[in-house]
Design a protein around this motif. Structure first.
Motif, PDB file in Angstrom:
ATOM      1  N   ASP A 170       0.835  -1.194   0.000  1.00 53.98           N
ATOM      2  CA  ASP A 170       0.000   0.000   0.000  1.00 53.98           C
ATOM      3  C   ASP A 170       0.875   1.252   0.000  1.00 53.98           C
ATOM      4  O   ASP A 170       0.445   2.322   0.411  1.00 53.98           O
ATOM      5  CB  ASP A 170      -0.947   0.010   1.201  1.00 53.98           C
ATOM      6  CG  ASP A 170      -0.190  -0.017   2.523  1.00 53.98           C
ATOM      7  OD1 ASP A 170       1.061  -0.054   2.494  1.00 53.98           O
ATOM      8  OD2 ASP A 170      -0.831   0.004   3.587  1.00 53.98           O
TER       9      ASP A 170
ATOM     10  N   SER B 239      -5.308   6.849   1.173  1.00 51.13           N
ATOM     11  CA  SER B 239      -6.254   7.394   0.203  1.00 51.13           C
ATOM     12  C   SER B 239      -7.090   8.474   0.876  1.00 51.13           C
ATOM     13  O   SER B 239      -7.216   8.520   2.105  1.00 51.13           O
ATOM     14  CB  SER B 239      -7.171   6.291  -0.325  1.00 51.13           C
ATOM     15  OG  SER B 239      -8.018   5.815   0.695  1.00 51.13           O
TER      16      SER B 239
ATOM     17  N   ALA C 190     -11.228  -1.627  -4.817  1.00 49.02           N
ATOM     18  CA  ALA C 190     -10.198  -0.891  -4.085  1.00 49.02           C
ATOM     19  C   ALA C 190     -10.173  -1.302  -2.615  1.00 49.02           C
ATOM     20  O   ALA C 190      -9.098  -1.465  -2.011  1.00 49.02           O
ATOM     21  CB  ALA C 190     -10.441   0.610  -4.213  1.00 49.02           C
TER      22      ALA C 190
ATOM     23  N   PHE D  90      -5.892   2.037  -1.154  1.00 45.81           N
ATOM     24  CA  PHE D  90      -5.978   2.058  -2.604  1.00 45.81           C
ATOM     25  C   PHE D  90      -7.238   2.780  -3.060  1.00 45.81           C
ATOM     26  O   PHE D  90      -8.288   2.705  -2.411  1.00 45.81           O
ATOM     27  CB  PHE D  90      -5.944   0.634  -3.156  1.00 45.81           C
ATOM     28  CG  PHE D  90      -4.621  -0.049  -2.943  1.00 45.81           C
ATOM     29  CD1 PHE D  90      -3.534   0.273  -3.741  1.00 45.81           C
ATOM     30  CD2 PHE D  90      -4.453  -0.970  -1.927  1.00 45.81           C
ATOM     31  CE1 PHE D  90      -2.307  -0.337  -3.541  1.00 45.81           C
ATOM     32  CE2 PHE D  90      -3.234  -1.581  -1.718  1.00 45.81           C
ATOM     33  CZ  PHE D  90      -2.153  -1.260  -2.521  1.00 45.81           C
TER      34      PHE D  90
ATOM     35  N   ASP E  32      -6.551   3.180  -8.623  1.00 51.14           N
ATOM     36  CA  ASP E  32      -5.663   2.031  -8.438  1.00 51.14           C
ATOM     37  C   ASP E  32      -6.372   0.742  -8.846  1.00 51.14           C
ATOM     38  O   ASP E  32      -5.772  -0.151  -9.463  1.00 51.14           O
ATOM     39  CB  ASP E  32      -5.229   1.917  -6.975  1.00 51.14           C
ATOM     40  CG  ASP E  32      -4.349   3.077  -6.540  1.00 51.14           C
ATOM     41  OD1 ASP E  32      -3.601   3.593  -7.386  1.00 51.14           O
ATOM     42  OD2 ASP E  32      -4.417   3.464  -5.353  1.00 51.14           O
TER      43      ASP E  32
END
Length: 416
Positions: A201, A222, A313, A320, A324
């Motif tokens: 990550d 994120s 995700a 993410f 992604d």
């Protein structure tokens, strides 16, 4: 001496005629059959060799038919794999197009849905003589071996065997697994296997230490992940955006990606990443990424859905983003495409080998026919010449026997 009881001249002529008739009969048989060795009595060794080789030639003819059947199966599988490659290539193109800002992902997904349905249609249709080489149950045994007859061989000891070309149906060659899990729908095939995400990550940031730039891998966060934290606020300062929950602070570095900040420089000479007017903040390079090992991403090539990237995700990991997830989808489809291309190459190689084997068997059959012919076929030019000669000799022998038989009649003249 002349005798009416024993006609030696007639006996000699008769013996000659019998010999000529025997030779004439043999020659006529050769002319009518075209063979100088027609039975074991003619030449036991040559007859035995010819009989064995004719039997092998019959077996080769059967092998040639079997190769034709195998070639049809391989060609059908190759045609199916090639068509599937074209469809998956189109799906990949749709996914790439979906990365563009403002694209209606729902509309793109509608097109992808049709392409996914086409994949199942291709896989179900690519069967020949009841065999499908791109769709099989590979869950039960892990693999299934298919064989194509390639040749009939007789070794130096006289033993015979049939050689085959094997092709393994497994997770790298089968598009759909007929033994797929009934609940999840995922199998071990190229197109129905569930995507497994393996990675970290983390993100890579450029850190300046004593004026020297270096790339460092740190844990990434994120926007959605930060927003889920209690008391998180976002502040923009010039070109930089910082988020804080009152305890930890984060710097936006790459679109929806953030890194953890620290007020203590982790490395001597590390440049300041952010200053809020009173305090210097540095990128916390000690906050290392978390490894993600084989996480089920919840999609396959057959059922991927770009309208639900958030779920993917989340399955990949909390840091993410949907971007992604879409990137991972593209990567996964590209990997599947590479595997399919390799499988098609294998099928193409087998097809080429079968074609070469067909040509070889055809040439071998001709060579065996030619070789047997040299052993047992009659030379018709020679036989025709011999036949003419024997027919002439037969006429002369008959005439000689007639003369010999008439000598007894001449003796009657002596008694008149």
């Amino acid at each position: 001496m002349t005798s009416i009881l024993t006609n030696t001249a007639a006996m000699g002529a008769l013996a000659t005629l019998r010999s000529i008739n025997s030779g004439l009969e043999e020659t006529q048989n050769r002319v009518s059959s075209g063979l100088r060795v027609d039975s074991a009595s003619d030449n036991a060794a040559y007859w035995s060799i010819a009989t064995t080789m004719r039997s092998d030639n019959s077996a080769l003819a059967a092998v040639e038919d079997a190769i034709g059947l195998g070639a049809a199966k391989v060609d059908t599988a190759y045609a199916g794999m090639e068509s599937a490659i074209d469809v998956v290539t189109e799906i990949k193109a749709k996914l790439v197009a979906a990365t563009e800002d403002g694209v209606d992902k729902a509309k793109v997904q509608e097109e992808i849905d049709q392409l996914q349905d086409q994949l199942t249609s291709i896989a179900e249709s690519a069967a020949f003589s009841g065999e499908n080489w791109i769709q099989a149950d590979i869950t039960t045994t892990g693999s299934v071996t298919k064989s194509v007859v390639s040749s009939f061989v007789r070794d130096s000891s006289g033993s015979v065997s049939v050689k085959k070309v094997d092709y393994t149906l497994d997770s790298s060659t089968v598009l759909f697994d007929e033994g797929a899990n009934a609940t999840t729908g995922y199998g071990a095939g190229i197109l129905d296997s569930e995507a497994l995400f393996t990675g970290t990550d983390g993100i890579t940031v450029s850190i300046s230490v004593n004026g020297i730039e270096s790339d460092e891998a740190v844990k990434g966060y994120s926007t959605d992940e930060l927003m889920a934290l209690t008391g998180m606020t976002f502040t923009a300062s010039g070109s930089q955006t910082v988020a804080t929950d009152g305890t930890d602070s984060y710097l936006q570095v790459d679109g929806e990606k953030w890194v953890l900040l620290t007020t203590t420089a982790p490395t001597t000479g590390q440049s300041v990443a952010y200053n809020d007017g009173t305090t210097d903040y540095f990128v916390d390079t000690g906050n290392t990424p978390t490894n993600v090992t084989s996480a089920n991403a919840g999609f396959s090539v057959y059922d991927l859905d770009i309208t639900d990237l958030a779920t993917v995700a989340t399955a990949m990991g909390g840091s993410f983003t949907e971007e992604d997830a879409l990137d991972f989808m593209i990567q996964f489809v590209d990997t599947a495409l590479s595997t399919m291309t390799s499988a098609a190459a294998d099928l193409g190689s087998i097809s080429t080998r079968i074609d070469l084997q067909e040509e070889f068997i055809s040439s071998l059959t001709d060579s065996i026919d030619s070789g047997v012919g040299r052993l047992v076929d009659a030379d018709m030019n020679e036989e025709s010449t011999r036949l003419s000669a024997l027919q002439t000799q037969q006429s002369l022998a008959i005439q000689a026997l007639s003369i010999a038989n008439s000598s007894s009649e001449n003796i009657l003249q002596l008694f008149r």
